[in-house]
Design a protein around this motif. Structure first.
Motif, PDB file in Angstrom:
ATOM      1  N   THR B 206       0.622  -1.092   0.183  1.00  0.00           N
ATOM      2  CA  THR B 206       0.029   0.108  -0.231  1.00  0.00           C
ATOM      3  C   THR B 206       0.821   1.407   0.048  1.00  0.00           C
ATOM      4  O   THR B 206       1.930   1.159   0.625  1.00  0.00           O
ATOM      5  CB  THR B 206      -0.895   0.046   1.268  1.00  0.00           C
ATOM      6  N   GLY B 209      -1.820   4.050   2.086  1.00  0.00           N
ATOM      7  CA  GLY B 209      -3.045   3.514   2.347  1.00  0.00           C
ATOM      8  C   GLY B 209      -3.927   4.110   1.247  1.00  0.00           C
ATOM      9  O   GLY B 209      -5.275   3.647   1.129  1.00  0.00           O
ATOM     10  N   ASP B 232      -9.625   1.325  -4.320  1.00  0.00           N
ATOM     11  CA  ASP B 232     -10.793   0.512  -4.234  1.00  0.00           C
ATOM     12  C   ASP B 232     -11.914   0.455  -5.244  1.00  0.00           C
ATOM     13  O   ASP B 232     -12.467  -0.520  -5.415  1.00  0.00           O
ATOM     14  CB  ASP B 232     -11.805   0.882  -2.971  1.00  0.00           C
ATOM     15  N   GLU B 519     -15.241   2.682   6.158  1.00  0.00           N
ATOM     16  CA  GLU B 519     -15.382   1.723   7.062  1.00  0.00           C
ATOM     17  C   GLU B 519     -16.140   2.236   8.235  1.00  0.00           C
ATOM     18  O   GLU B 519     -15.957   3.537   8.759  1.00  0.00           O
ATOM     19  CB  GLU B 519     -14.013   1.377   7.811  1.00  0.00           C
ATOM     20  N   THR B 548     -10.836  11.064   8.711  1.00  0.00           N
ATOM     21  CA  THR B 548      -9.873  10.393   7.796  1.00  0.00           C
ATOM     22  C   THR B 548      -8.374  10.491   8.138  1.00  0.00           C
ATOM     23  O   THR B 548      -8.084  11.633   8.567  1.00  0.00           O
ATOM     24  CB  THR B 548     -10.002  11.615   6.542  1.00  0.00           C
ATOM     25  N   ASN B 551      -5.263   8.392   4.426  1.00  0.00           N
ATOM     26  CA  ASN B 551      -6.154   7.987   3.285  1.00  0.00           C
ATOM     27  C   ASN B 551      -7.341   7.059   3.377  1.00  0.00           C
ATOM     28  O   ASN B 551      -7.630   6.225   2.630  1.00  0.00           O
ATOM     29  CB  ASN B 551      -5.248   7.809   2.081  1.00  0.00           C
ATOM     30  N   LYS B 552      -7.534   6.728   4.862  1.00  0.00           N
ATOM     31  CA  LYS B 552      -8.293   5.657   5.092  1.00  0.00           C
ATOM     32  C   LYS B 552      -9.514   6.639   5.779  1.00  0.00           C
ATOM     33  O   LYS B 552      -9.331   7.363   6.688  1.00  0.00           O
ATOM     34  CB  LYS B 552      -7.811   4.641   6.155  1.00  0.00           C
ATOM     35  N   HIS B 553     -10.754   6.066   5.466  1.00  0.00           N
ATOM     36  CA  HIS B 553     -11.969   6.913   6.003  1.00  0.00           C
ATOM     37  C   HIS B 553     -12.787   6.039   6.986  1.00  0.00           C
ATOM     38  O   HIS B 553     -13.257   4.959   6.604  1.00  0.00           O
ATOM     39  CB  HIS B 553     -12.852   7.281   4.942  1.00  0.00           C
TER      40      HIS B 553
END
Lengths: 765, 649
Positions: B206, B209, B232, B519, B548, B551-553
């Motif tokens: 990754t 992310g 994604d 998520e 956030t 870069n992951k929410h």
């Protein structure tokens, strides 16, 4: 019980006949222990017997045949194709004897034969077909009331198969039977079968989808026409035209091709040639003597698809090759040249626009067939004594060959065909004085060919290296007298590279190169230049070849090296002042080679030596350095000359090698050695070195090759001991003698039934 | 989403992809074509080269001293200076912004020190182990060759535009020589390669992310790969040098590259008209022919890649031709490590070679050739090589540009004899121009270009198989090569979805990002009450805080329950949905005392008539109208009754 691969055997000697019958009598009664191979052997043996001896004379003999055949036709054994083949062959051979037809009917063999007309095994189909043919012919010639009508029933049965069976293979076999029958009993068949119906049926079958069936039907048409030339209901030309119009162009062309065969040539008056060359003309876009527009259109339509185009072009080329072999010129050299260009990737000329190029491009079958035709053309022009000259496209075709030969990823078989073509092409060029610098293109063609041959001599594929080195040899053999070719060979180092091929890793290439070296050595200019360029002496060359004879792992190469040395000796002075003792030592050692052909070659070498030593008044050039030769140089009294010569042969190991070879395990080697010794012995007798009819009683074994330095007295004593006539007679027997006298073989088979003697069985090979 | 095309040569690619929040560099190829404009650097003094005539333009009136910079050899003019290279256009953007560099094969790594050193680069570099080691060998060899015989001065005056246009072709056509750079140092190489992180095939990595990058085998050379860059909902594939031929590397993998949104394709073959198999055959034939004629064969080559295949094929052919006794020499500063490494990279090799390891045997036959003394390798021509050298022989050595390395020495040594042959197999340099400074040359020159990367036919077939939505290619691939202008088959079949780039182009890739993955924290997820709105589909109202990071929410439960959005707890707002059941509605009306009800079907739904109240209710899909002549109380009652008949969320 075991069998051997000696095959079946026959004999007429009463004692042996009894033995055979004893064996055959036992066969049906030992069914549980016998394997199928023994049955095959027994039936084949019976077939061999029947070929020479009527086995139906006594009830006992008849019983043996009946019992054996009945046992063989039992389901378990009958499934074996070799049994079926043997039984049908036996019954066919038997039919020449009185009463055989009854026996065949009793054994229900007609039914079995009909069943086997479409057997998976081609051998069985063939033997069944021959049996049915023979049955009909026998029935026709048998005038007894009981069997004389059988042929009618059989012909009707065959007719039914032709008309109603859906089995294509069976129908094709029946057509073959009719082809055979028409040769002998055409009128009898036509009594049973209406000729009009017959021809209609053939016509239908010619147009069927099965290629085999249509081919056989077309052949039968020809056979019919040959047997009934007066029958106007079958006009072959119309038949061919009709076939074309109905879309069966390939069948029509096959028919034309068959009409060109010698046996049918009288049925047509040149017109099949016009039909045959038409596809080539269409494909190449050269309109010469076109046929009627309908036929032309029919052919053009039929080749609009790739597979059909390839098939039709293939048939067309086959026919042209056939015509060329007959010495006829179908006048399509230019078309053939164009076709070759169409198949070639490298060609960048006008043919690129042909619609058929995409079908024909790099099609190996078409390329090979076209090259074969081209070769025939060249041969035709080469053999032409009328001086009509060569076609305009000749230089272009040679240029094409040379250009294409340079293509790296060419199939090895195509390279070989191209080289085959180039040889007569160069000969033709020499004949017509085309190689001089004034004729444009040829020097360029030769230069390009030289460079290409250089590369091909180092090709990735050994097959190509082999065919190239052979090509160089042939060129040298047949064209080296021409100054231009001679210079060309030297300029492009083809002679030195051919010599290098003697060291190739592949035995076939080495063998080919050795043969080429033989041809090169015959031309002094080339040979001397080769030695200068490679900086080697004749002695080095001979030593290298001797090394091959002694150490090469492959028999091909050893044989080729031996042939070369032998030829050099035979030719005369090539080996002057060479390491002659090394040559003799190598030859003596080669007497023990594992390869019987090498040993035979060694004996040929010794034969040449004996001839030269015994026939010449003076010593041959290669013998002048020998110690023994000093005695020969005029100081020896005349009566002693012959003894001196024999003494010399002994000292070089020749006599020793011959005596060793007399006991070789290979019959042909023994025979050759016996022949040479017989000649030598006869001369010794003539010159009084040995006494006639005074065979020594000495029981000393023959000297062993290489172990002793044989003296003349020992040799003379040895040949006196030997009954060479008897040995020669024994060794001259061919393997057929075993077939004619299978007593030992039968004893072996019968004896092997006894388990306690199993260890005594001798492996016959 | 943007793609910056930094390289002018598609076979030496260098791209920068801006995707989501990341900046990814794809390959770092170095165009060495500029080397051909320089004079060769001999190992020992060459009187011929040093006596070449100095050259200056006839009408030159400039102030710079050009006398010592240019020399003429025949009709060509060469620069007498330390060799220089054409770098990718690295000044288009700030290299310190590059987050990650993805390297596809060892040949595409050579500009790496220019990118990572002294540029502020602080990102990651991903490459397979063989790519790293192969790249290191190539760079070390290059540095060794350049530094071994350093040129005293650097020529720059000739680059002046006024002088440049006076020079003869091809040097006058040199593209932007002012941007050419001298070779990096061994220190830079080590420093740069120390930043490389080794990856395996199909290992998911990754990048902050935001995206996942994965390498898959490309079949071109040991460890060579193609890259897929995936978020994604989007997928971008980078197809670098790939081969569908069966040679020594692991075969090319197709499945990871299928159905991408964008596929960037580079490094197609530079010899589209020749078949590599045929060229290997030609190479072997020419070698055998030269050796049989007593000559030597010189093969300018790189220390890895196709060279391994040449060893293998040539040794077999030499055996077959009875030339087993002829030695093969391999001279390179990295010869030892190259031969050794190739045989320990079993996992990166083709199945055939891999299975040899279990026998156990060395995967490449050159190990056996070295053991039996048929292949002898040395770091240079000095030292033990001179004891073992014998003629005739086959000599594999660098550099393929013929401008430096041991090959220069052997051309000087063997060039005067027509019995010797130089065979060019590498495709990076036009061989005639490479030979230009050595003219007149008597030794035979044979061109057997062996480029196993995809040809146009194979590339078109691959594109049809992989079905990318958009294809990015160099505009050079859209028209036939200059030497074969009529060969329309030597192009990539383009369509409106094909995007073509030129050197220095910045492309906006047509990917519209629509969705982002979020998520839900387990605690919040547990509080949800899903309602099934149709079979298999459930809907729930959710309120939370979107966090956030990297870069992951993540959607978390609100930290203060009182501040719940829109008062969802106390004054909870409901959403009604579903179809009104008329029977139920009429019966509810009856329950509330409204019994005089007439229902009519209309084109759009139903009309409910309440004659006693002089009211009409128009019920249609998506809307309901109550016409009650201002009776607000009745309207509210009717509204409440109707809402009771609908499902609630």
């Amino acid at each position: 019980m075991s069998t051997t691969n000696h095959g079946a055997a026959t004999l007429t000697c009463p004692q042996l006949l009894i033995a055979q019958k004893r064996f055959l009598h036992q066969v049906p009664h030992t069914s549980s222990v016998l394997d199928t191979q023994v049955y095959v052997f027994a039936v084949r043996l019976m077939g061999q017997l029947v070929a020479n001896y009527d086995m139906l004379q006594t009830p006992e003999e008849k019983y043996i045949v009946t019992a054996c055949v009945q046992k063989a036709t039992e389901a378990e054994k009958w499934s074996e194709p070799s049994i079926r083949n043997a039984v049908f062959t036996l019954l066919r051979l038997m039919l020449k004897y009185k009463g055989a037809l009854d026996l065949v009917i009793k054994l229900d063999a007609i039914h079995l034969a009909f069943e086997s007309l479409s057997d998976p095994s081609l051998f069985v189909t063939g033997s069944a077909q021959k049996l049915v043919t023979k049955l009909i012919i026998t029935s026709v010639t048998d005038h007894r009331q009981s069997t004389s009508e059988i042929h009618k029933s059989l012909i009707k049965q065959l007719w039914v198969v032709l008309r109603s069976s859906s089995d294509v293979a069976k129908k094709a076999t029946v057509l073959k039977i009719f082809q055979d029958l028409f040769h002998e009993i055409s009128n009898v068949i036509l009594e049973e079968v209406n000729s009009l119906d017959f021809l209609q049926l053939l016509n239908k079958m010619i147009r069927c989808d099965s290629a085999v069936l249509s081919r056989e039907a077309a052949t039968l048409c020809l056979v019919y026409k040959r047997s009934n030339p007066a029958d106007s209901s079958l006009d072959l030309r119309s038949e061919v035209c009709n076939l074309m119009h109905s879309g069966h162009v390939h069948v029509a062309l096959n028919l034309c091709r068959q009409l060109l065969l010698r046996e049918y040539q009288h049925l047509a008056d040149g017109w099949p040639q016009d039909f045959l060359r038409q596809p080539l003309i269409i494909v190449c876009g050269t309109f010469i003597n076109p046929l009627e527009s309908g036929q032309f259109a029919a052919i053009a339509k039929s080749i609009s698809k790739k597979s059909a185009c390839l098939e039709v072009t293939g048939i067309c080329l086959g026919g042209i090759e056939q015509l060329l072999q007959q010495g006829k010129d179908p006048c399509s050299f230019a078309a053939l040249h164009t076709l070759l260009q169409l198949t070639s990737q490298e060609c960048q000329c006008d043919v690129n626009h042909s619609q058929y190029r995409k079908f024909l491009l790099r099609q190996p079958k078409i390329q090979k067939a076209a090259l074969r035709c081209l070769h025939q053309y060249y041969q035709l022009y080469l053999n032409d004594e009328t001086g009509i000259g060569i076609p305009d496209a000749f230089v272009g075709s040679a240029q094409y060959l040379v250009d294409s030969l340079g293509c790296v990823d060419l199939d090895v078989t195509i390279v070989s065909e191209m080289l085959k073509c180039l040889l007569p092409a160069i000969k033709l060029a020499i004949c017509h004085s085309l190689l001089s610098a004034e004729i444009q293109m040829w020097p360029e063609v030769l230069d390009l060919l030289g460079g290409t041959l250089q590369k091909r001599l180092c090709d990735m594929h050994w097959e190509t290296r082999d065919s190239t080195v052979e090509f160089v040899g042939k060129i040298c053999q047949s064209c080296a007298d021409d100054t231009t070719v001679n210079m060309w060979i030297r300029k492009h180092n083809l002679h030195t590279l051919s010599w290098e091929c003697v060291k190739d890793g592949e035995s076939y290439v080495r063998a080919g190169a050795l043969a080429t070296v033989g041809h090169l050595s015959r031309d002094t200019t080339i040979w001397e230049n080769m030695k200068i360029v490679k900086d080697i002496s004749q002695e080095d060359v001979v030593h290298h070849i001797l090394t091959i004879i002694s150490t090469d792992t492959e028999g091909f190469a050893r044989r080729a090296a031996l042939d070369l040395i032998t030829r050099w000796y035979k030719d005369g002075n090539q080996l002057h002042a060479q390491p002659i003792n090394d040559v003799y030592r190598t030859m003596v050692a080669a007497t023990k080679d594992f390869d019987w052909e090498v040993k035979l070659g060694v004996l040929t070498f010794w034969g040449n030596i004996i001839d030269q030593v015994l026939s010449n008044d003076t010593l041959p050039s290669y013998a002048i350095n020998l110690e023994t030769s000093k005695k020969f140089k005029g100081v020896v009294p005349e009566e002693k000359e012959f003894e001196t010569k024999v003494e010399m042969l002994c000292s070089i190991g020749c006599c020793q090698a011959l005596l060793f070879s007399v006991e070789d395990y290979e019959q042909s080697v023994r025979k050759k050695a016996c022949e040479l010794l017989t000649t030598l012995k006869a001369k010794c007798l003539d010159n009084g070195l040995i006494q006639g009819n005074s065979r020594s009683k000495s029981s000393d074994p023959l000297p062993t090759c290489g172990e002793i330095n044989m003296t003349t007295p020992i040799f003379l004593d040895s040949i006196q001991q030997l009954d060479l006539e008897a040995l020669l007679a024994e060794n001259s027997k061919s393997c057929d003698s075993y077939e004619n006298n299978p007593m030992d073989l039968l004893d072996d088979i019968l004896a092997s039934q006894r388990q306690d003697e199993e260890d005594n069985a001798i492996d016959c090979y | 989403m943007k793609l910056y095309c930094l390289s002018g040569e598609p076979s030496k690619p260098c791209f920068i992809l801006k995707f989501k929040t990341t900046t990814i560099m794809l390959d770092s190829g170095l165009d060495m074509g500029s080397l051909l404009n320089f004079l060769p650097v001999p190992l020992v003094h060459s009187s011929r080269l040093s006596s070449l005539k100095k050259w200056k333009p006839n009408d030159y009136r400039g102030s710079g001293k050009i006398e010592n910079e240019l020399r003429a050899c025949g009709t060509n003019v060469f620069v007498d200076s330390a060799p220089e290279f054409t770098l990718p256009q690295l000044d288009i953007l700030d290299l310190s912004e590059v987050d990650v560099i993805l390297l596809s094969n060892s040949y595409s790594t050579l500009a790496l020190p220019y990118v990572t050193e002294y540029s502020g680069f602080k990102g990651m570099i991903y490459a397979t182990e063989p790519t790293l080691q192969g790249g290191r060998q190539l760079m070390e060899e290059l540095v060794h060759y350049v530094e071994r015989m350093p040129k005293g001065s650097t020529a720059n005056v000739w680059k002046n535009a006024d002088i440049l246009r006076c020079l003869p072709a091809p040097i006058k056509d040199a593209a932007n020589p002012l941007a050419w750079k001298q070779c990096y140092s061994l220190h830079d190489v080590n420093s740069s390669l120390a930043k490389v992180q080794m990856v395996g095939f199909n290992e998911k990595l990754t990048v902050f992310g935001a995206v996942t990058v994965t390498a898959s085998s490309s079949g071109y050379c040991i460890g060579s790969c193609n890259w897929s860059i995936q978020s994604d909902y989007e997928k971008i594939c980078y197809v670098a040098a790939s081969s569908t031929l069966t040679t020594h590397p692991q075969p090319m993998e197709h499945s990871p590259l299928r159905n991408s949104d964008v596929m960037i394709m580079s490094q197609l073959t530079r010899t589209p008209t020749v078949n590599p198999d045929a060229m290997i055959g030609e190479f072997c034939m020419t070698t055998a022919l030269t050796l049989r004629n007593g000559g030597n064969v010189l093969v300018p080559c790189y220390p890895s890649g196709v060279t391994y295949d040449l060893f293998e094929c040539l040794s077999v052919h030499m055996d077959s031709c009875g030339l087993s006794q002829v030695p093969m020499f391999f001279i390179s500063p990295v010869a030892d490590s190259s031969l050794a490494y190739s045989n320990i990279f079993a996992e990166w090799l083709s199945q055939g070679k891999k299975s040899k390891v279990y026998l156990p045997e060395a995967p490449f036959p050159h190990a056996e050739l070295v053991n039996t003394g048929r292949l002898k390798h040395y770091p240079g021509i000095h030292g033990p090589f001179s004891d073992e050298f014998r003629s005739p022989c086959v000599m594999f050595t660098g550099h393929p540009s013929l401008r430096f390395g041991d090959v220069v020495h052997f051309i000087e040594l063997w060039g005067k004899s027509s019995g010797n042959t130089i065979i060019f197999t590498e495709t990076d340099f036009p061989y005639l121009y490479a030979l230009a400074p050595f003219q007149p040359l008597l030794m035979k020159a044979v061109h057997c270009p062996i480029d196993t990367s995809l040809n146009f036919g194979q590339a078109n077939k691959l594109i049809r198989d992989l079905k990318p939505r958009h294809l990015v290619i160099s505009e050079r691939y859209s028209h036939p090569p200059a030497l074969h202008p009529h060969r329309n088959d030597l192009v990539i079949e383009t369509d409106p979805k094909t995007i073509m780039y030129k050197p220095g182009s910045v492309l906006n890739l047509p990917i519209k990002r629509t969705y982002e993955r979020v998520e839900i924290e387990p605690e919040l997820a547990a509080s949800l009450v899903p309602t099934e709105v149709k079979p298999g589909v459930a809907v729930a109202m959710v309120a939370g805080t979107l966090v956030t990071k990297d870069n992951k929410h993540v959607l978390k439960a609100p930290s203060d329950p009182k501040s719940k959005v829109d008062g969802l707890e106390s004054g909870r707002r409901y959403y009604v949905w579903g179809e009104l059941d008329m029977q139920e509605f009429v019966s509810k009306l009856a329950q509330h005392g409204i019994t005089d009800v007439k229902v009519e079907d209309s084109a759009a739904g139903h009309i409910v008539h309440l004659p006693s109240d002089d009211t009409l209710i128009q019920i249609e899909e998506g809307s309901t109208h109550i016409i009650c002549e201002g009776n607000e109380g009745l309207r509210v009652r009717l509204k409440d009754i109707l809402l009771q008949c609908l499902s609630k969320l």
